[in-house]
Design a protein around this motif. Structure first.
Motif, PDB file in Angstrom:
ATOM      1  N   PRO A   1      47.624  62.795  47.112  1.00 24.70           N
ATOM      2  CA  PRO A   1      46.351  62.705  46.385  1.00 24.70           C
ATOM      3  C   PRO A   1      45.514  61.503  46.781  1.00 24.70           C
ATOM      4  N   GLU A   2      46.153  60.458  47.325  1.00 21.12           N
ATOM      5  CA  GLU A   2      45.380  59.282  47.727  1.00 21.12           C
ATOM      6  C   GLU A   2      44.394  59.603  48.845  1.00 21.12           C
ATOM      7  N   LEU A   3      44.691  60.603  49.671  1.00 20.49           N
ATOM      8  CA  LEU A   3      43.746  61.005  50.713  1.00 20.49           C
ATOM      9  C   LEU A   3      42.444  61.486  50.086  1.00 20.49           C
ATOM     10  N   TYR A   4      42.541  62.295  49.054  1.00 20.02           N
ATOM     11  CA  TYR A   4      41.343  62.851  48.419  1.00 20.02           C
ATOM     12  C   TYR A   4      40.582  61.776  47.650  1.00 20.02           C
ATOM     13  N   ARG A   5      41.281  60.837  47.051  1.00 14.59           N
ATOM     14  CA  ARG A   5      40.610  59.713  46.390  1.00 14.59           C
ATOM     15  C   ARG A   5      39.808  58.895  47.398  1.00 14.59           C
ATOM     16  N   SER A   6      40.332  58.780  48.623  1.00 17.29           N
ATOM     17  CA  SER A   6      39.634  57.980  49.640  1.00 17.29           C
ATOM     18  C   SER A   6      38.307  58.604  50.056  1.00 17.29           C
ATOM     19  N   LEU A   7      38.117  59.873  49.763  1.00 19.20           N
ATOM     20  CA  LEU A   7      36.874  60.557  50.123  1.00 19.20           C
ATOM     21  C   LEU A   7      35.731  60.244  49.175  1.00 19.20           C
ATOM     22  N   GLY A   8      36.022  59.614  48.041  1.00 16.93           N
ATOM     23  CA  GLY A   8      34.989  59.389  47.045  1.00 16.93           C
ATOM     24  C   GLY A   8      34.691  60.672  46.290  1.00 16.93           C
ATOM     25  N   VAL A   9      33.497  60.777  45.747  1.00 16.95           N
ATOM     26  CA  VAL A   9      33.120  61.949  44.962  1.00 16.95           C
ATOM     27  C   VAL A   9      32.699  63.077  45.899  1.00 16.95           C
ATOM     28  N   THR A  10      33.360  64.218  45.765  1.00 17.53           N
ATOM     29  CA  THR A  10      33.026  65.405  46.555  1.00 17.53           C
ATOM     30  C   THR A  10      32.767  66.569  45.614  1.00 17.53           C
ATOM     31  N   GLU A  11      31.978  67.498  46.084  1.00 19.92           N
ATOM     32  CA  GLU A  11      31.727  68.717  45.305  1.00 19.92           C
ATOM     33  C   GLU A  11      32.698  69.835  45.685  1.00 19.92           C
ATOM     34  N   LEU A  12      33.246  69.750  46.893  1.00 19.12           N
ATOM     35  CA  LEU A  12      34.158  70.782  47.384  1.00 19.12           C
ATOM     36  C   LEU A  12      35.195  70.141  48.300  1.00 19.12           C
ATOM     37  N   LEU A  13      36.439  70.539  48.129  1.00 21.77           N
ATOM     38  CA  LEU A  13      37.509  70.210  49.070  1.00 21.77           C
ATOM     39  C   LEU A  13      37.924  71.500  49.766  1.00 21.77           C
TER      40      LEU A  13
END
Length: 281
Positions: A176-188
């Motif tokens: 999950p830390e990878l997705y946190r590093s992306l900041g705010v996203t509308e879509l993964l």
């Protein structure tokens, strides 16, 4: 600054909805055959109004041996798989995410497992090299991606008129830390070739968790069936909304998952439970 990722929110979204599609496949060892299958699914999804489409991990080659993809790797920016993606995006005027394909790495016996993104003009706008490499051993089932894949180093996201889209590939889902590093996203977008063993146990749980904790949509596009090399992939491609609700799914076999992303739904979830603003780490 990381050339693949911006932490800035950019311009406000220009469109309130975006129709997206995950194109589930059961890829073979033959690139041309897989590209024809992908083209048929793209055509079908476009007829249903899809504007952003994603193909699964290894969509162009699921070899008989792990090193088959090394023999078919392409130089970044050149090759039949990349040409297919660019031409398809341009011909249909769509955003197209090539789930993963083998690109040349610095190591002569390995590849980068790379996801490439093309805009409606057929221009490449993002590249993500898989960071977390799968390793698994249970009974006679064994996988070690480190033997043929060189790990990527940088997270990646790109902007569309709907919002920011974060990229990842398969085993990345567990971190999950990878997705946190992306900041705010509308879509993964998460292309994958999850094994049946691990997918049956963890795939849906992890996808819904990533959507809930990041309060965004998750488009998961998988390989889904029995391959000629004997491997069985889990499938179960799906679109999950920011509340963790599954909007559409395809369990097994080739097919399409399709639904609309709605900005109003994103705003509703984030306003009612402002967890993104409550983060302290």
């Amino acid at each position: 600054m990381n050339p693949h990722l911006s932490d800035l929110p950019g311009d406000p979204p220009a469109v309130p909805t975006l129709r997206v599609a995950a194109l589930q496949m059961v890829s073979t060892p033959r690139v041309e055959e897989n590209l024809r299958a992908a083209a048929r699914l793209i055509d079908e999804a476009v007829l249903q109004g899809a504007e952003l489409l994603a193909l699964p991990e290894y969509f162009a080659i699921m070899g008989m041996r792990d090193d088959d993809k090394v023999k078919l790797r392409e130089i970044d920016g050149h090759g039949p798989i990349q040409d297919f993606l660019a031409a398809s995006a341009r011909a249909h005027g769509i955003w197209l995410i090539g789930g993963s394909l083998p690109l040349c790495s610095e190591h002569p016996d390995k590849v980068l497992n790379s996801s490439l993104v093309y805009d409606p003009q057929g221009q490449r706008v993002a590249r993500y090299d898989k960071i977390h490499l799968f390793g698994f051993r249970q009974g006679i089932e064994s996988y070690d991606e480190r033997a043929t894949i060189e790990a990527g180093r940088q997270p990646a996201a790109f902007s569309t008129p709907f919002g920011r889209v974060g990229l990842s590939i398969c085993y990345d889902l567990r971190f999950p830390e990878l997705y946190r590093s992306l900041g705010v996203t509308e879509l993964l977008v998460i292309p994958a070739a999850f094994t049946e063993t691990t997918g049956r146990a963890h795939w849906e749980i992890l996808l819904r968790a990533r959507a809930i904790e990041n309060q965004c949509y998750v488009l998961a596009v998988a390989q889904g069936g029995r391959h000629q090399n004997g491997r069985e992939t889990h499938g179960n491609s799906m679109l999950v909304d920011p509340w963790g609700t599954i909007l559409d799914r395809k369990l097994k076999g080739p097919g399409i998952v399709i639904a609309d992303l709605e900005r109003a739904r994103l705003d509703e979830v984030r306003a009612s439970l402002p967890a993104l603003g409550h983060r302290v780490m």
